[in-house]
Design an enzyme around this catalytic site. Structure first.
Site, short mmCIF file in Angstrom:
data_model
loop_
_atom_site.label_atom_id
_atom_site.label_comp_id
_atom_site.label_asym_id
_atom_site.label_seq_id
_atom_site.Cartn_x
_atom_site.Cartn_y
_atom_site.Cartn_z
N ASN A 193 -7.35 -2.75 9.47
CA ASN A 193 -6.96 -3.55 10.63
C ASN A 193 -5.64 -3.05 11.25
O ASN A 193 -4.60 -3.05 10.60
CB ASN A 193 -6.79 -5.00 10.14
CG ASN A 193 -6.76 -6.00 11.27
OD1 ASN A 193 -6.80 -5.64 12.43
ND2 ASN A 193 -6.67 -7.27 10.91
N HIS A 245 -12.46 -20.44 5.59
CA HIS A 245 -11.09 -20.73 6.05
C HIS A 245 -11.07 -21.97 6.93
O HIS A 245 -11.90 -22.07 7.84
CB HIS A 245 -10.55 -19.59 6.92
CG HIS A 245 -10.46 -18.28 6.22
ND1 HIS A 245 -10.23 -17.11 6.89
CD2 HIS A 245 -10.54 -17.94 4.92
CE1 HIS A 245 -10.17 -16.11 6.03
NE2 HIS A 245 -10.37 -16.58 4.82
N TYR A 299 0.52 -18.27 10.25
CA TYR A 299 -0.63 -17.50 9.77
C TYR A 299 -1.83 -18.42 9.51
O TYR A 299 -1.70 -19.46 8.89
CB TYR A 299 -0.28 -16.75 8.47
CG TYR A 299 -1.51 -16.24 7.78
CD1 TYR A 299 -2.11 -15.07 8.20
CD2 TYR A 299 -2.11 -16.96 6.75
CE1 TYR A 299 -3.28 -14.62 7.63
CE2 TYR A 299 -3.28 -16.52 6.16
CZ TYR A 299 -3.86 -15.35 6.61
OH TYR A 299 -5.02 -14.93 6.04
N HIS A 301 0.42 -15.52 1.95
CA HIS A 301 0.50 -14.26 2.71
C HIS A 301 1.78 -13.49 2.42
O HIS A 301 2.43 -12.95 3.34
CB HIS A 301 0.34 -14.53 4.21
CG HIS A 301 -0.55 -13.55 4.90
ND1 HIS A 301 -0.09 -12.64 5.80
CD2 HIS A 301 -1.89 -13.33 4.80
CE1 HIS A 301 -1.09 -11.90 6.24
NE2 HIS A 301 -2.20 -12.30 5.64
N GLU A 313 -2.68 -18.21 -3.20
CA GLU A 313 -2.94 -16.79 -2.93
C GLU A 313 -1.69 -16.05 -2.49
O GLU A 313 -0.93 -16.53 -1.66
CB GLU A 313 -4.00 -16.73 -1.83
CG GLU A 313 -4.30 -15.34 -1.33
CD GLU A 313 -5.42 -15.35 -0.30
OE1 GLU A 313 -6.27 -16.26 -0.34
OE2 GLU A 313 -5.42 -14.44 0.55
N GLU A 363 -4.63 -8.37 -2.17
CA GLU A 363 -5.25 -7.73 -1.00
C GLU A 363 -4.44 -6.55 -0.49
O GLU A 363 -4.97 -5.72 0.25
CB GLU A 363 -5.54 -8.75 0.12
CG GLU A 363 -4.32 -9.39 0.72
CD GLU A 363 -4.67 -10.48 1.74
OE1 GLU A 363 -5.40 -11.41 1.36
OE2 GLU A 363 -4.21 -10.39 2.87
N HIS A 396 -11.20 -9.75 -1.53
CA HIS A 396 -10.82 -10.06 -0.14
C HIS A 396 -12.06 -9.97 0.77
O HIS A 396 -12.79 -8.99 0.72
CB HIS A 396 -9.80 -8.99 0.27
CG HIS A 396 -9.04 -9.27 1.51
ND1 HIS A 396 -8.61 -8.27 2.35
CD2 HIS A 396 -8.59 -10.42 2.05
CE1 HIS A 396 -7.94 -8.80 3.35
NE2 HIS A 396 -7.90 -10.09 3.20
N ASP A 405 -11.74 -8.71 9.22
CA ASP A 405 -11.32 -7.38 9.64
C ASP A 405 -11.89 -6.26 8.77
O ASP A 405 -11.48 -5.11 8.92
CB ASP A 405 -9.79 -7.29 9.73
CG ASP A 405 -9.10 -7.75 8.47
OD1 ASP A 405 -8.43 -8.80 8.52
OD2 ASP A 405 -9.22 -7.09 7.43
N TRP A 450 4.80 -10.32 7.61
CA TRP A 450 3.75 -11.10 8.27
C TRP A 450 2.70 -11.48 7.23
O TRP A 450 2.16 -12.51 7.16
CB TRP A 450 3.05 -10.32 9.39
CG TRP A 450 2.02 -11.18 10.03
CD1 TRP A 450 2.23 -12.25 10.87
CD2 TRP A 450 0.59 -11.14 9.87
NE1 TRP A 450 1.04 -12.84 11.23
CE2 TRP A 450 0.01 -12.18 10.62
CE3 TRP A 450 -0.26 -10.30 9.12
CZ2 TRP A 450 -1.37 -12.41 10.67
CZ3 TRP A 450 -1.63 -10.52 9.16
CH2 TRP A 450 -2.17 -11.57 9.94
#
Ligand code: GCO
Ligand code: MG
Length: 403
Positions: free
Chosen positions: A38, A123, A160, A213, A237, A263, A313, A317, A403
């Site tokens: 991605n 999600h 996010y 994240h 996570e 991930e 994962h 994407d 991010w």
């Protein structure tokens, strides 16, 4: 048998995908893989086209392990997201060819089923608790027994997993990367309240998880894991940045909230410290950024040895061939935990048919030989590449954050 051609197809049926088609000298026999990274798609496409494809022509596609070692160790420069995604694309296509030659679905080559379907999670994101609750109820009505929940954090801009009140927070935007603002204090206050709200309103039975994240420092992650303990998450996570494996010790010591990570890992050696110290409960690498099924099987075997389960994962994407590989592994591995999934838009099904089927809270592998996916090259050509980036994040003072 020999590889005669390696085709790299870049297409954007909603978002960019890099697909690999390995053609053999046996009439009609080819394999399909996914090499999408991605926001860095063309780096992988170029690595494949310019550097890797010439090495594959004339090789025996049956020798997957040897080809993997040749491309990983034999090339001297190894690892990292670009090369491991390229390697995954090749690896998936070779497993696809092997399955087609054998006339067997991939899961059968991996030892056969240990279960029928793979428990799946979806999600849910929302602008406030009520919107998340509505989304959770809709997911339950669709049969989900495990749901990931994210909520907008007051005072933070562009949380996010929440954009536009949906789970599309990770969707790349065209143009230059949009910038989000993120502060840990409001985030740390909000998430335990969200989980308290959901436990009160939807009850105890639904499994819930949350994705940090990789944004917290060790003591913040420890606090969050501890404060979420009463709500019995399925897992928390990616609480920490991938560089800081040692910091998991602090989080682990602070609470019994199950932890998942991976991930942003690219090899089994990235995973090993967390697995062998039992600092995580779920390893959730991206098979598409880990060198494919060949490396994922090894990670899964390491994890099984230390009572760690898999949670590969599964975001939007990565393309259907990686999702298909996930599910073939899931139904064959003894230590499968849960599978992240997305519902692809119609254009993706048109260009890359064969994404695993969702039914009754689970994903079901294809019974076709190999991965069960294909590439419609004519349809792919209708959707040319469009440059897009993930957002970046800054703290309120303007400094760059993860991010
Ligand atoms: C997830 C991930 C994704 C990533 C995305 C980045 O858990 O599904 O965190 O949403 O953000 O894969 O490209
Ligand atoms: Mg994640």
């Amino acid at each position: 048998m020999k590889i005669t051609e390696v085709r790299v197809i870049v297409t954007c049926p909603g978002r960019n995908y890099v697909l690999v088609k390995i053609v053999t000298d046996e009439p009609g026999l080819y394999g399909v893989g996914d090499a999408t990274l991605n926001g860095r798609e063309l780096a992988v496409a170029s690595a494949l086209q310019e550097h890797i494809a010439p090495l594959l022509i004339g090789r025996d596609p049956d020798r997957i392990e040897d080809t993997w070692q040749y491309l990983f160790r034999g090339a001297y420069w190894r690892g990292g997201p670009v090369l491991m995604t390229a390697l995954a694309g090749v690896d998936l296509a070779l497993w696809d060819i092997k399955g087609k030659r054998a006339g067997l679905p991939l899961y059968s080559l991996l030892g056969g089923k240990t279960r029928e379907g793979a428990l799946a999670y979806t999600h849910v994101g929302g602008r406030d608790f009520a919107e998340v609750e509505d989304g959770v109820r809709a997911a339950m009505a669709r049969g989900f027994r495990v749901v990931r929940v994210q909520v907008a954090v007051p005072g933070n801009r562009g949380t996010y997993g929440v954009a536009a009140g949906s789970a599309k927070g990770d969707f790349p935007r065209e143009g230059l990367p949009p910038e989000e603002v993120w502060e840990p204090s409001p985030y740390l206050r909000t998430i335990p309240r969200l989980l308290a709200h959901l436990r009160e309103t939807v009850g105890e039975e639904l499994e819930l998880l949350h994705d940090v994240h990789e944004r917290l420092n060790p003591v913040q992650a420890a606090r969050l894991a501890k404060e979420l303990e009463p709500y019995h998450l399925f897992f928390l996570e990616d609480p920490l940045r991938p560089e800081h494996k040692e910091s998991f010790r602090l989080v682990r010591a602070a609470s019994a909230t199950p932890l998942a990570m991976g991930e942003l890992f690219h090899t089994r050696w990235d995973c090993l410290p967390l697995i062998q110290e039992q600092l995580i409960d779920f390893i959730r690498c991206d098979i598409g950024h880990l060198g494919g099924v060949t490396e994922a099987r090894k990670v899964a075997a390491l994890a099984e040895t230390f009572q760690v389960q898999t949670a590969w994962h599964g975001p939007g994407d990565i393309a259907p061939p990686t999702h298909a590989a996930n599910v073939h592994l899931d139904v064959s591995l003894p230590n499968f935990g849960v599978q992240e999934m997305v519902f692809f838009p119609e254009a993706v099904h048109e260009v890359i048919p064969g994404a695993p089927e969702y039914r009754d809270g689970a994903l079901w592998p294809s019974e076709s030989p190999g991965l069960g996916c294909d590439i419609n090259e004519e349809a792919a050509a209708k959707y040319p590449y469009r440059r897009a980036y993930l957002p970046t994040t800054r703290r309120a003072d303007g400094s760059v954050h993860d991010w």
